[in-house]
Write a protein that holds these residues in place. Structure first.
Motif, mmCIF file in Angstrom:
data_model
loop_
_atom_site.group_PDB
_atom_site.id
_atom_site.type_symbol
_atom_site.label_atom_id
_atom_site.label_comp_id
_atom_site.label_asym_id
_atom_site.label_seq_id
_atom_site.Cartn_x
_atom_site.Cartn_y
_atom_site.Cartn_z
ATOM 1 N N GLY A 50 0.805 -1.220 0.000
ATOM 2 C CA GLY A 50 0.000 0.000 0.000
ATOM 3 C C GLY A 50 0.831 1.258 0.000
ATOM 4 O O GLY A 50 0.616 2.161 -0.803
ATOM 5 N N TYR A 51 1.816 1.312 0.910
ATOM 6 C CA TYR A 51 2.612 2.537 1.039
ATOM 7 C C TYR A 51 3.758 2.647 0.037
ATOM 8 O O TYR A 51 4.200 3.745 -0.278
ATOM 9 C CB TYR A 51 3.167 2.673 2.458
ATOM 10 N N VAL A 52 4.232 1.516 -0.464
ATOM 11 C CA VAL A 52 5.348 1.564 -1.404
ATOM 12 C C VAL A 52 4.868 1.645 -2.854
ATOM 13 O O VAL A 52 5.553 2.217 -3.695
ATOM 14 C CB VAL A 52 6.280 0.338 -1.203
ATOM 15 N N ALA A 53 3.676 1.125 -3.130
ATOM 16 C CA ALA A 53 3.211 1.114 -4.514
ATOM 17 C C ALA A 53 1.911 1.897 -4.707
ATOM 18 O O ALA A 53 1.858 2.816 -5.519
ATOM 19 C CB ALA A 53 3.028 -0.331 -4.985
ATOM 20 N N VAL A 54 0.868 1.532 -3.980
ATOM 21 C CA VAL A 54 -0.457 2.097 -4.249
ATOM 22 C C VAL A 54 -0.519 3.598 -3.985
ATOM 23 O O VAL A 54 -0.974 4.371 -4.843
ATOM 24 C CB VAL A 54 -1.537 1.338 -3.436
ATOM 25 N N VAL A 55 -0.053 4.049 -2.834
ATOM 26 C CA VAL A 55 -0.124 5.474 -2.504
ATOM 27 C C VAL A 55 0.756 6.320 -3.445
ATOM 28 O O VAL A 55 0.285 7.328 -3.983
ATOM 29 C CB VAL A 55 0.215 5.722 -1.014
ATOM 30 N N PRO A 56 2.019 5.927 -3.702
ATOM 31 C CA PRO A 56 2.816 6.737 -4.635
ATOM 32 C C PRO A 56 2.243 6.783 -6.053
ATOM 33 O O PRO A 56 2.289 7.830 -6.701
ATOM 34 C CB PRO A 56 4.185 6.047 -4.636
ATOM 35 N N ILE A 57 1.686 5.685 -6.527
ATOM 36 C CA ILE A 57 1.082 5.682 -7.868
ATOM 37 C C ILE A 57 -0.118 6.623 -7.891
ATOM 38 O O ILE A 57 -0.301 7.393 -8.841
ATOM 39 C CB ILE A 57 0.694 4.257 -8.291
ATOM 40 N N THR A 58 -0.915 6.580 -6.845
ATOM 41 C CA THR A 58 -2.058 7.503 -6.754
ATOM 42 C C THR A 58 -1.580 8.951 -6.746
ATOM 43 O O THR A 58 -2.155 9.811 -7.418
ATOM 44 C CB THR A 58 -2.885 7.212 -5.483
ATOM 45 N N ALA A 59 -0.523 9.215 -5.995
ATOM 46 C CA ALA A 59 0.021 10.585 -5.949
ATOM 47 C C ALA A 59 0.508 11.032 -7.322
ATOM 48 O O ALA A 59 0.269 12.169 -7.730
ATOM 49 C CB ALA A 59 1.151 10.659 -4.932
ATOM 50 N N MET A 60 1.157 10.134 -8.045
ATOM 51 C CA MET A 60 1.636 10.489 -9.389
ATOM 52 C C MET A 60 0.473 10.743 -10.340
ATOM 53 O O MET A 60 0.542 11.631 -11.187
ATOM 54 C CB MET A 60 2.523 9.386 -9.948
ATOM 55 N N LEU A 61 -0.590 9.986 -10.203
ATOM 56 C CA LEU A 61 -1.714 10.124 -11.120
ATOM 57 C C LEU A 61 -2.609 11.328 -10.819
ATOM 58 O O LEU A 61 -3.155 11.931 -11.736
ATOM 59 C CB LEU A 61 -2.567 8.847 -11.100
ATOM 60 N N PHE A 62 -2.771 11.669 -9.544
ATOM 61 C CA PHE A 62 -3.768 12.671 -9.194
ATOM 62 C C PHE A 62 -3.239 13.940 -8.568
ATOM 63 O O PHE A 62 -3.906 14.964 -8.624
ATOM 64 C CB PHE A 62 -4.803 12.060 -8.234
ATOM 65 N N ASP A 63 -2.090 13.923 -7.929
ATOM 66 C CA ASP A 63 -1.612 15.110 -7.221
ATOM 67 C C ASP A 63 -0.690 15.936 -8.093
ATOM 68 O O ASP A 63 0.371 15.499 -8.472
ATOM 69 C CB ASP A 63 -0.846 14.729 -5.951
ATOM 70 N N ASP A 64 -1.099 17.168 -8.375
ATOM 71 C CA ASP A 64 -0.219 18.104 -9.053
ATOM 72 C C ASP A 64 -0.507 19.523 -8.629
ATOM 73 O O ASP A 64 -0.139 20.465 -9.288
ATOM 74 C CB ASP A 64 -0.292 17.972 -10.566
ATOM 75 N N ASP A 65 -1.157 19.679 -7.489
ATOM 76 C CA ASP A 65 -1.455 21.017 -6.988
ATOM 77 C C ASP A 65 -0.192 21.817 -6.739
ATOM 78 O O ASP A 65 -0.090 22.978 -7.119
ATOM 79 C CB ASP A 65 -2.258 20.951 -5.686
ATOM 80 N N ASP A 66 0.801 21.190 -6.072
ATOM 81 C CA ASP A 66 2.035 21.905 -5.768
ATOM 82 C C ASP A 66 2.768 22.296 -7.035
ATOM 83 O O ASP A 66 3.374 23.350 -7.111
ATOM 84 C CB ASP A 66 2.963 21.051 -4.905
ATOM 85 N N GLU A 67 2.701 21.436 -8.036
ATOM 86 C CA GLU A 67 3.423 21.698 -9.267
ATOM 87 C C GLU A 67 2.773 22.797 -10.095
ATOM 88 O O GLU A 67 3.414 23.400 -10.935
ATOM 89 C CB GLU A 67 3.536 20.416 -10.082
ATOM 90 N N GLU A 68 1.493 23.060 -9.882
ATOM 91 C CA GLU A 68 0.822 24.085 -10.657
ATOM 92 C C GLU A 68 0.933 25.468 -10.021
ATOM 93 O O GLU A 68 0.592 26.454 -10.648
ATOM 94 C CB GLU A 68 -0.644 23.709 -10.851
ATOM 95 N N GLU A 69 1.425 25.558 -8.789
ATOM 96 C CA GLU A 69 1.538 26.847 -8.125
ATOM 97 C C GLU A 69 2.453 27.790 -8.890
ATOM 98 O O GLU A 69 2.166 28.980 -8.995
ATOM 99 C CB GLU A 69 2.040 26.670 -6.699
ATOM 100 N N TRP A 70 3.542 27.280 -9.449
ATOM 101 C CA TRP A 70 4.458 28.149 -10.185
ATOM 102 C C TRP A 70 3.783 28.735 -11.409
ATOM 103 O O TRP A 70 4.017 29.884 -11.775
ATOM 104 C CB TRP A 70 5.730 27.390 -10.587
ATOM 105 N N LEU A 71 2.888 27.955 -12.053
ATOM 106 C CA LEU A 71 2.186 28.458 -13.231
ATOM 107 C C LEU A 71 1.224 29.570 -12.829
ATOM 108 O O LEU A 71 1.142 30.596 -13.497
ATOM 109 C CB LEU A 71 1.431 27.326 -13.929
ATOM 110 N N ASP A 72 0.517 29.403 -11.722
ATOM 111 C CA ASP A 72 -0.383 30.432 -11.238
ATOM 112 C C ASP A 72 0.386 31.711 -10.929
ATOM 113 O O ASP A 72 -0.070 32.809 -11.249
ATOM 114 C CB ASP A 72 -1.133 29.958 -9.992
ATOM 115 N N GLU A 73 1.558 31.585 -10.318
ATOM 116 C CA GLU A 73 2.379 32.758 -10.014
ATOM 117 C C GLU A 73 2.845 33.441 -11.294
ATOM 118 O O GLU A 73 2.845 34.668 -11.390
ATOM 119 C CB GLU A 73 3.570 32.354 -9.165
#
Length: 139
Positions: A50-73
């Motif tokens: 769960g913590y080594v595969a499932v959660v990181p894969i989910t983060a890669m697929l769905f989380d990009d809020d932090d990465e979009e902050e620079w574009l908003d700025e």
């Protein structure tokens, strides 16, 4: 009346996508802890997978809020007509550098490039910033 229901479903779907990593982390924790407390032998495997595969894969697929902050700025900078210094990196240069340094996957790079191209002119940037502010107010 069907539009209201559709809008509500869109809102729920959007919130689920935005919180996917947290939801999956909670589910992984619940599964392995449930297995542990019921004396199942596979609880450790569930935790590791769960913590080594499932959660990181989910983060890669769905989380990009932090990465979009620079574009908003960068868009806010364009809209506010800040004077650009000769040494200041343009949004496109920032995007290229982050991709070259491995901070962004190819899919993330292409998606962010599309967003950047949507805001190529001052009018486009102002419209994009206005839409983002309205979306934030709705949340």
């Amino acid at each position: 009346m069907s539009d209201a229901g559709g809008g509500e479903q869109d809102s729920v779907g959007r919130r689920l996508r935005e919180n996917a990593t947290g939801i999956v982390s909670t589910l992984v924790t619940a599964v392995w802890m449930g297995a542990l407390f019921t004396n199942q032998d596979w609880w450790l495997a569930a935790m590791l997978v769960g913590y080594v595969a499932v959660v990181p894969i989910t983060a890669m697929l769905f989380d990009d809020d932090d990465e979009e902050e620079w574009l908003d700025e960068a868009i806010d900078d364009r809209v506010s007509n800040r004077s650009s210094d000769e040494h200041e990196e343009t949004p496109l240069e920032t995007l290229r550098r982050r991709y070259a340094e491995g901070e962004l996957s190819e899919a993330q790079f292409e998606r962010k490039l599309d967003q950047l191209l949507e805001t190529e002119t001052m009018e486009d940037a102002e419209e994009y910033a206005r839409r983002e502010r309205e979306t934030e107010r709705e949340r």
